[in-house]
Design an enzyme around this catalytic site. Sequence first.
Site, PDB file in Angstrom:
ATOM      1  N   ARG A 129       0.814  -1.217   0.000  1.00 17.54           N
ATOM      2  CA  ARG A 129       0.000   0.000   0.000  1.00 17.54           C
ATOM      3  C   ARG A 129       0.850   1.271   0.000  1.00 17.54           C
ATOM      4  O   ARG A 129       0.371   2.360  -0.265  1.00 17.54           O
ATOM      5  CB  ARG A 129      -0.939   0.003   1.214  1.00 17.54           C
ATOM      6  CG  ARG A 129      -2.111  -0.947   1.072  1.00 17.54           C
ATOM      7  CD  ARG A 129      -2.788  -1.261   2.400  1.00 17.54           C
ATOM      8  NE  ARG A 129      -2.068  -2.257   3.165  1.00 17.54           N
ATOM      9  CZ  ARG A 129      -2.514  -2.823   4.280  1.00 17.54           C
ATOM     10  NH1 ARG A 129      -3.690  -2.475   4.771  1.00 17.54           N
ATOM     11  NH2 ARG A 129      -1.804  -3.731   4.923  1.00 17.54           N
ATOM     12  N   GLY A 147      -8.849  -5.440  11.186  1.00 17.49           N
ATOM     13  CA  GLY A 147      -9.628  -6.605  11.570  1.00 17.49           C
ATOM     14  C   GLY A 147     -10.449  -6.250  12.807  1.00 17.49           C
ATOM     15  O   GLY A 147     -10.017  -5.449  13.642  1.00 17.49           O
TER      16      GLY A 147
HETATM   17  C1  UD1 Z   1      -3.219  -7.033  10.346  1.00 13.90           C
HETATM   18  C2  UD1 Z   1      -4.326  -7.942  10.910  1.00 13.90           C
HETATM   19  C3  UD1 Z   1      -5.548  -7.095  11.234  1.00 13.90           C
HETATM   20  C4  UD1 Z   1      -5.161  -5.982  12.197  1.00 13.90           C
HETATM   21  C5  UD1 Z   1      -3.999  -5.167  11.659  1.00 13.90           C
HETATM   22  C6  UD1 Z   1      -3.509  -4.223  12.741  1.00 13.90           C
HETATM   23  C7  UD1 Z   1      -4.000 -10.101   9.797  1.00 13.90           C
HETATM   24  C8  UD1 Z   1      -4.517 -11.034   8.794  1.00 13.90           C
HETATM   25  N1  UD1 Z   1      -4.661  -8.947   9.942  1.00 13.90           N
HETATM   26  O1  UD1 Z   1      -3.701  -6.506   9.131  1.00 13.90           O
HETATM   27  O2  UD1 Z   1      -6.538  -7.897  11.811  1.00 13.90           O
HETATM   28  O3  UD1 Z   1      -6.272  -5.145  12.431  1.00 13.90           O
HETATM   29  O4  UD1 Z   1      -2.892  -6.021  11.285  1.00 13.90           O
HETATM   30  O5  UD1 Z   1      -2.497  -3.362  12.310  1.00 13.90           O
HETATM   31  O6  UD1 Z   1      -3.031 -10.424  10.457  1.00 13.90           O
HETATM   32  N2  UD1 Z   1       3.896  -9.549   7.688  1.00 13.90           N
HETATM   33  C9  UD1 Z   1       4.862 -10.536   7.624  1.00 13.90           C
HETATM   34  N3  UD1 Z   1       4.710 -11.532   6.712  1.00 13.90           N
HETATM   35  C10 UD1 Z   1       3.633 -11.622   5.873  1.00 13.90           C
HETATM   36  C11 UD1 Z   1       2.656 -10.603   5.965  1.00 13.90           C
HETATM   37  C12 UD1 Z   1       2.793  -9.593   6.884  1.00 13.90           C
HETATM   38  O7  UD1 Z   1       5.839 -10.505   8.352  1.00 13.90           O
HETATM   39  O8  UD1 Z   1       3.583 -12.575   5.082  1.00 13.90           O
HETATM   40  C13 UD1 Z   1       4.069  -8.458   8.649  1.00 13.90           C
HETATM   41  C14 UD1 Z   1       4.069  -7.091   7.991  1.00 13.90           C
HETATM   42  O9  UD1 Z   1       5.406  -6.688   7.668  1.00 13.90           O
HETATM   43  C15 UD1 Z   1       3.475  -6.203   9.073  1.00 13.90           C
HETATM   44  C16 UD1 Z   1       2.585  -7.141   9.879  1.00 13.90           C
HETATM   45  O10 UD1 Z   1       2.986  -8.453   9.531  1.00 13.90           O
HETATM   46  O11 UD1 Z   1       4.478  -5.666   9.895  1.00 13.90           O
HETATM   47  C17 UD1 Z   1       1.100  -6.943   9.562  1.00 13.90           C
HETATM   48  O12 UD1 Z   1       0.870  -7.184   8.191  1.00 13.90           O
HETATM   49  P1  UD1 Z   1      -0.101  -6.281   7.327  1.00 13.90           P
HETATM   50  O13 UD1 Z   1      -0.107  -6.817   5.952  1.00 13.90           O
HETATM   51  O14 UD1 Z   1       0.221  -4.858   7.511  1.00 13.90           O
HETATM   52  O15 UD1 Z   1      -1.489  -6.619   8.013  1.00 13.90           O
HETATM   53  P2  UD1 Z   1      -2.788  -5.702   8.077  1.00 13.90           P
HETATM   54  O16 UD1 Z   1      -3.491  -5.776   6.781  1.00 13.90           O
HETATM   55  O17 UD1 Z   1      -2.466  -4.366   8.606  1.00 13.90           O
HETATM   56 CA    CA Z   2      -0.570  -3.331   8.987  1.00 16.08          CA
END
Ligand code: UD1
Ligand code: CA
Length: 473
Positions: free
Chosen positions: A18, A148
């Site tokens: 994003r 979420g």
């Molecule tokens: C996530 C939560 C959501 C919550 C929000 C809060 C999930 C499915 N959703 O959504 O419920 O309200 O955070 O901020 O978890 N990351 C990894 N590996 C991956 C994907 C993500 O390490 O494969 C890390 C990202 O770098 C990030 C964190 O996990 O630091 C959250 O990932 P992001 O994609 O931002 O999740 P949200 O859509 O914000």
């Molecule tokens: Ca996030």
Amino acid sequence: MKPTDFAIAIMAAGKGTRLKTKRPKVLHEIGGRALVLHVIAAARQVVDASNIYCIIGHEADRVRAAVESTGVQFVLQAEQRGTGHALQMVKAFFTLGGTAVPENLLVLSGDVPLIRPETIDRIRQVHQAEQAAMTILTAVPDDPTGYGRVLRAQPGTDAPDVLAIVEQKSLSPDQLSTPEINSGIYCFRTSALFEKLDLLDTNNAHGEFYLTDVAAMLVADNQRVVAVKADSVDEVLGANTIAEMMHLDAAMRLDTARRLMASGVTIFRPETAVIDNEVTVGPDTVLEPYVQLLGRTTIGSDCRIRSYSVIQNSTLGDNVTVRNGCIMDSATVADSAILGPYAHLRPESRIGEGAHVGNFVETKKVTLGAGSKANHLNYLGDAVIGAGVNVGAGAITCNYDGVHKHQTVIGDNVFIGSDSTLVAPVTIEAGAYIAAGSCITENVPTESLALGRARQVVKPGWATRKKQGQESR
Ligand code: UD1
Ligand code: CA
């Protein structure tokens, strides 16, 4: 709960689609520090760095290089298939790597940077007191869109029990108004988490393994999932877009300004001050509007920093005056010095007590002794300058021969006449005078006068004769 029974995992492998930037999301900065470093700093207040597992993936080498010095462990998530997949990698790391599995695992998000150590501790305490399999940090922001949502078992009561976390894109019409969000921060009983991780699937809007699905799975298994609300909504705000990051950045910097004001620093128009987190400022110092204090800058008491100055990684003593528009990087300034307006102190400038560095003066790798003055239009580089020296307007050191840098040494109480050029390597001993406009290429002994300029010639009546056509030049 003994600290050895407890570890922290930080999810920092995501790309940050994003953002639309090349830079990985967790390396974007707020308050002058990368998002993930804020999270690591908070985690380190709670457990030893050796019990912190940073999950990296997208641009893993870059992220690792940026956080390596903190001493945390790294878990590689080579492909980013969701937050659930990120934790699957942690499970593999523990089980395949033969690392002892901690009894409880607290999970932080690398993009939720304002989390405080006190809150991490509180989640851990609630988790233990409630004997939960999963404890979720939640909040109720003004606008929950994009997060979420946490569905409570008994909405409107004090009961902390949770039924499920539902991602924004999966909310049913009647769930859309659920006000409570998932912060992306949880504490798990590790065995319960690890058991469910293998059962996750990708049947959802993003085609990813959602860590959040573990909540409903545990509930279906009659295990306890509870919510704990954060004291402040700001603390759990995520940084998914640059606009969101700049919102957090402004909040953090305003916090820093308030903390400094509470300790006796006057900040006019604090909303215009750009002050990094690690900066310290002594009481009775005044910051005028639009000042930037960056990196590891330390400013003493009774200083005045006037508008539009940008001070980075520098140390200023007490009672220092920085007039408008000064730029400083890695400089040291002793008590009562006066700088600017528009002085440029480059790295390794050491300005002595009560010294003056004035308009459009550039210094680099210079020691300027106590009470010495370089007030107008100078370039002073690679020089050791004693105390009580006066450097006249426009005088410069010629420190570079095109290949190497050379040093200029100026003793105490030397007077350098205006517009002199000091060709290094050269030494001007204590008490010497350099006549204005001199080009100095040889050492000057103590208490002597050096003149290094052509003698002036005056031709009386020359101009009149030229006008009459009798003079060719
Ligand atoms: C996530 C939560 C959501 C919550 C929000 C809060 C999930 C499915 N959703 O959504 O419920 O309200 O955070 O901020 O978890 N990351 C990894 N590996 C991956 C994907 C993500 O390490 O494969 C890390 C990202 O770098 C990030 C964190 O996990 O630091 C959250 O990932 P992001 O994609 O931002 O999740 P949200 O859509 O914000
Ligand atoms: Ca996030």
